[in-house]
Design a protein around this motif. Structure first.
Motif, PDB file in Angstrom:
ATOM      1  N   LYS A  51       0.296  -1.256   0.187  1.00  0.00           N
ATOM      2  CA  LYS A  51       0.357  -0.340  -0.138  1.00  0.00           C
ATOM      3  C   LYS A  51       0.874   1.405   0.417  1.00  0.00           C
ATOM      4  CE  LYS A  51      -4.003  -1.972   1.856  1.00  0.00           C
ATOM      5  NZ  LYS A  51      -5.640  -1.500   3.367  1.00  0.00           N
ATOM      6  N   GLY A  52       0.431   2.147  -0.612  1.00  0.00           N
ATOM      7  CA  GLY A  52       1.129   3.679  -0.657  1.00  0.00           C
ATOM      8  C   GLY A  52       0.108   4.762  -0.401  1.00  0.00           C
ATOM      9  N   THR A  53       0.692   5.617  -0.160  1.00  0.00           N
ATOM     10  CA  THR A  53       0.173   7.204  -0.147  1.00  0.00           C
ATOM     11  C   THR A  53       0.394   7.798  -1.103  1.00  0.00           C
ATOM     12  OG1 THR A  53      -0.064   7.245   2.585  1.00  0.00           O
ATOM     13  CG2 THR A  53       0.068   9.429   0.920  1.00  0.00           C
ATOM     14  N   PHE A  54      -0.343   8.927  -1.613  1.00  0.00           N
ATOM     15  CA  PHE A  54       0.116   9.273  -3.192  1.00  0.00           C
ATOM     16  C   PHE A  54      -0.451  10.511  -2.710  1.00  0.00           C
ATOM     17  CE2 PHE A  54       0.363   5.471  -4.777  1.00  0.00           C
ATOM     18  CZ  PHE A  54       1.125   4.895  -5.427  1.00  0.00           C
ATOM     19  N   LYS A  84     -12.201   8.484 -13.865  1.00  0.00           N
ATOM     20  CA  LYS A  84     -11.505   7.241 -14.220  1.00  0.00           C
ATOM     21  C   LYS A  84     -10.697   7.482 -13.266  1.00  0.00           C
ATOM     22  CE  LYS A  84      -9.555   7.579 -17.758  1.00  0.00           C
ATOM     23  NZ  LYS A  84      -9.000   7.866 -19.304  1.00  0.00           N
ATOM     24  N   ASN A  85      -9.784   8.754 -13.861  1.00  0.00           N
ATOM     25  CA  ASN A  85      -8.452   9.048 -12.442  1.00  0.00           C
ATOM     26  C   ASN A  85      -8.203   9.229 -11.399  1.00  0.00           C
ATOM     27  OD1 ASN A  85      -6.831   9.296 -15.155  1.00  0.00           O
ATOM     28  ND2 ASN A  85      -7.505  11.306 -14.859  1.00  0.00           N
ATOM     29  N   ILE A  86      -9.384   9.494 -10.915  1.00  0.00           N
ATOM     30  CA  ILE A  86      -9.864   8.596  -9.564  1.00  0.00           C
ATOM     31  C   ILE A  86     -10.679   7.642  -9.159  1.00  0.00           C
ATOM     32  CG2 ILE A  86     -11.401   9.742  -7.781  1.00  0.00           C
ATOM     33  CD1 ILE A  86     -12.845  11.647  -8.657  1.00  0.00           C
ATOM     34  N   ARG A  87     -10.254   6.685  -9.757  1.00  0.00           N
ATOM     35  CA  ARG A  87     -10.016   4.990  -9.449  1.00  0.00           C
ATOM     36  C   ARG A  87      -8.983   4.299  -9.738  1.00  0.00           C
ATOM     37  NH1 ARG A  87     -14.663   6.589  -8.383  1.00  0.00           N
ATOM     38  NH2 ARG A  87     -13.002   6.406  -6.417  1.00  0.00           N
ATOM     39  N   ILE A  88      -8.058   5.674 -10.011  1.00  0.00           N
ATOM     40  CA  ILE A  88      -6.766   4.371 -10.245  1.00  0.00           C
ATOM     41  C   ILE A  88      -6.146   4.276  -8.708  1.00  0.00           C
ATOM     42  CG2 ILE A  88      -3.970   5.288 -10.873  1.00  0.00           C
ATOM     43  CD1 ILE A  88      -5.403   6.361 -13.344  1.00  0.00           C
ATOM     44  N   TYR A  89      -6.607   5.500  -8.088  1.00  0.00           N
ATOM     45  CA  TYR A  89      -5.865   4.922  -7.105  1.00  0.00           C
ATOM     46  C   TYR A  89      -6.741   4.958  -5.604  1.00  0.00           C
ATOM     47  CZ  TYR A  89      -3.337   9.391  -8.691  1.00  0.00           C
ATOM     48  OH  TYR A  89      -2.290  10.445  -9.278  1.00  0.00           O
ATOM     49  N   ASP A  90      -7.725   3.216  -5.995  1.00  0.00           N
ATOM     50  CA  ASP A  90      -8.865   3.307  -5.556  1.00  0.00           C
ATOM     51  C   ASP A  90      -7.585   1.857  -4.192  1.00  0.00           C
ATOM     52  OD1 ASP A  90     -10.688   4.034  -5.833  1.00  0.00           O
ATOM     53  OD2 ASP A  90     -11.519   2.082  -7.485  1.00  0.00           O
ATOM     54  N   GLY A  91      -7.921   1.843  -3.221  1.00  0.00           N
ATOM     55  CA  GLY A  91      -6.558   0.946  -2.437  1.00  0.00           C
ATOM     56  C   GLY A  91      -5.641   1.672  -1.566  1.00  0.00           C
ATOM     57  N   HIS A  92      -5.693   2.272  -2.205  1.00  0.00           N
ATOM     58  CA  HIS A  92      -4.248   3.740  -1.927  1.00  0.00           C
ATOM     59  C   HIS A  92      -4.544   4.705  -0.610  1.00  0.00           C
ATOM     60  CE1 HIS A  92      -1.569   0.583  -3.761  1.00  0.00           C
ATOM     61  NE2 HIS A  92      -2.667   0.798  -4.151  1.00  0.00           N
ATOM     62  N   GLU A  93      -4.185   5.183  -0.544  1.00  0.00           N
ATOM     63  CA  GLU A  93      -4.198   6.934   0.893  1.00  0.00           C
ATOM     64  C   GLU A  93      -4.279   7.805  -0.243  1.00  0.00           C
ATOM     65  OE1 GLU A  93      -3.278   9.279   4.585  1.00  0.00           O
ATOM     66  OE2 GLU A  93      -2.112   7.715   4.081  1.00  0.00           O
ATOM     67  N   TYR A 237       1.488  -3.942   5.868  1.00  0.00           N
ATOM     68  CA  TYR A 237       1.555  -3.314   5.212  1.00  0.00           C
ATOM     69  C   TYR A 237       0.528  -2.309   4.899  1.00  0.00           C
ATOM     70  CZ  TYR A 237       5.262  -7.127   3.787  1.00  0.00           C
ATOM     71  OH  TYR A 237       5.562  -8.133   3.768  1.00  0.00           O
ATOM     72  N   GLY A 238       0.932  -0.926   5.061  1.00  0.00           N
ATOM     73  CA  GLY A 238      -0.566   0.350   4.964  1.00  0.00           C
ATOM     74  C   GLY A 238       0.148   1.326   4.983  1.00  0.00           C
ATOM     75  N   THR A 239      -1.197   2.859   4.475  1.00  0.00           N
ATOM     76  CA  THR A 239      -0.764   3.475   3.716  1.00  0.00           C
ATOM     77  C   THR A 239      -0.121   4.415   5.029  1.00  0.00           C
ATOM     78  OG1 THR A 239      -2.441   4.097   4.843  1.00  0.00           O
ATOM     79  CG2 THR A 239      -2.660   3.396   2.658  1.00  0.00           C
ATOM     80  N   ASN A 240       0.419   5.228   4.642  1.00  0.00           N
ATOM     81  CA  ASN A 240       1.254   6.872   5.664  1.00  0.00           C
ATOM     82  C   ASN A 240       0.151   6.653   6.858  1.00  0.00           C
ATOM     83  OD1 ASN A 240       2.600   9.198   3.493  1.00  0.00           O
ATOM     84  ND2 ASN A 240       3.033   6.563   4.158  1.00  0.00           N
ATOM     85  N   SER A 241      -0.847   6.653   6.502  1.00  0.00           N
ATOM     86  CA  SER A 241      -2.261   6.793   7.398  1.00  0.00           C
ATOM     87  C   SER A 241      -2.595   5.942   8.971  1.00  0.00           C
ATOM     88  CB  SER A 241      -3.609   7.314   7.375  1.00  0.00           C
ATOM     89  OG  SER A 241      -3.628   8.594   6.866  1.00  0.00           O
ATOM     90  N   GLU A 242      -2.299   4.004   8.014  1.00  0.00           N
ATOM     91  CA  GLU A 242      -2.672   3.482   8.743  1.00  0.00           C
ATOM     92  C   GLU A 242      -1.201   3.148   9.470  1.00  0.00           C
ATOM     93  OE1 GLU A 242      -5.136   0.951   5.821  1.00  0.00           O
ATOM     94  OE2 GLU A 242      -2.746   0.611   5.274  1.00  0.00           O
ATOM     95  N   VAL A 243       0.317   3.394   9.309  1.00  0.00           N
ATOM     96  CA  VAL A 243       0.564   2.978   9.588  1.00  0.00           C
ATOM     97  C   VAL A 243       1.082   4.034  10.717  1.00  0.00           C
ATOM     98  CG1 VAL A 243       3.439   3.140   9.395  1.00  0.00           C
ATOM     99  CG2 VAL A 243       2.116   1.751   7.923  1.00  0.00           C
ATOM    100  N   PHE A 244       0.429   4.905  10.893  1.00  0.00           N
ATOM    101  CA  PHE A 244       1.012   6.627  11.989  1.00  0.00           C
ATOM    102  C   PHE A 244      -0.362   6.040  12.957  1.00  0.00           C
ATOM    103  CE2 PHE A 244       3.089   8.854   8.697  1.00  0.00           C
ATOM    104  CZ  PHE A 244       4.277   8.372   9.215  1.00  0.00           C
ATOM    105  N   GLN A 245      -1.753   5.610  12.190  1.00  0.00           N
ATOM    106  CA  GLN A 245      -2.352   4.868  12.850  1.00  0.00           C
ATOM    107  C   GLN A 245      -2.099   4.087  13.968  1.00  0.00           C
ATOM    108  OE1 GLN A 245      -4.493   7.260  14.279  1.00  0.00           O
ATOM    109  NE2 GLN A 245      -5.838   6.020  14.345  1.00  0.00           N
TER     110      GLN A 245
END
Length: 253
Positions: A51-54, A84-93, A237-245
């Motif tokens: 998972k990543g943060t963009f 369509k472009n918004i959906r590219i980031y599905d599953g990520h922060e 394996y987490g996004t930035n928010s998940e890891v900092f939480q």
């Protein structure tokens, strides 16, 4: 108040299985600017369960325009008014990077507030989810920016000076990453992190820009890193928010 997850989410999502024990290792990635090469990077992350943060800027970019690197690569960004472009980031922060990518230390108070909060509001409107963090543009920031973030409930803000460390940091609004993906020590750090056993939580935090892989012709580098660090039972394996939480949960215990 932090505008983030509730305790039920933390307990269900971040505690390993049914165990009353939290992970002691976490990996997270942070990529800036919202460029068209994010899609290829996200495909690689998805392939390996990463998972990543963009960190995104203005939402109305012209995908036919952009800027050109010294090597001649055209770097353009996604128009986020396109579903369509918004959906590219599905599953990520998605996180903030200010609206216009100004150097924070060179703009006045009013512009600074609009750049940070306007960017947050734009992204929350088009994505329909909370923005919990920001990456400072040009890795520059000052006390004014930190205060705006603190007053408005941001969880974290990332600068660019690498630590080559996995240790927790107290001030998440001045967070320093472990390393850039082009750091000469990247794989040495990855091997150290994978093989070590820790008594407390450690975070491996990698940052960069997706266009750099195309410009440097080294997509194999991120593919190899993801292959190396993925699939480990003792790593979250987490996004930035998940890891900092996860860090916040450790600190509460």
């Amino acid at each position: 108040m932090l505008r983030i997850f509730d305790d039920i989410y933390i307990l269900k999502g971040l505690i390993r299985g049914n165990m009353e024990k939290l992970y002691k290792k976490a990996v997270t990635f942070s990529y800036d600017d919202g460029v068209v090469f994010d899609k290829k990077l996200i495909d690689i992350f998805n392939k390996y369960g990463i998972k990543g943060t963009f960190n995104l800027t203005r939402i109305d970019k012209d995908e036919e325009k952009g800027w050109v690197t010294e090597r001649g690569l055209l770097v353009s960004g996604f128009n986020l008014l396109n579903e369509k472009n918004i959906r590219i980031y599905d599953g990520h922060e998605v996180a903030g990077h200010t609206r216009h990518h100004y150097s924070i230390d060179k703009i006045d108070d009013e512009t600074l507030k609009e750049e940070i909060l306007g960017n947050m509001e734009d992204l929350e409107r088009v994505f329909g989810r909370k923005v919990n963090g920001i990456a400072y543009p040009f890795n520059t920031y000052d006390d004014r920016a930190v205060e705006i973030l603190r007053e408005n409930g941001f969880l974290y803000a990332r600068e660019g000076r690498e630590t080559h460390s996995f240790d927790l940091q107290e001030d998440l609004l001045r967070f320093r990453p472990t390393c850039h993906h082009n750091d000469a020590m990247l794989f040495e750090l990855a091997e150290e992190f994978i093989n070590a056993e820790y008594d407390d939580l450690k975070i491996f935090y990698i940052w960069g820009h997706a266009y750099e892989f195309e410009d440097d012709n080294n997509w194999d580098r991120i593919e190899e890193l993801c292959r190396l660090i993925s699939g480990k039972d003792d790593i979250f394996y987490g996004t930035n928010s998940e890891v900092f939480q996860l860090q916040k949960e450790y600190e509460r215990r």
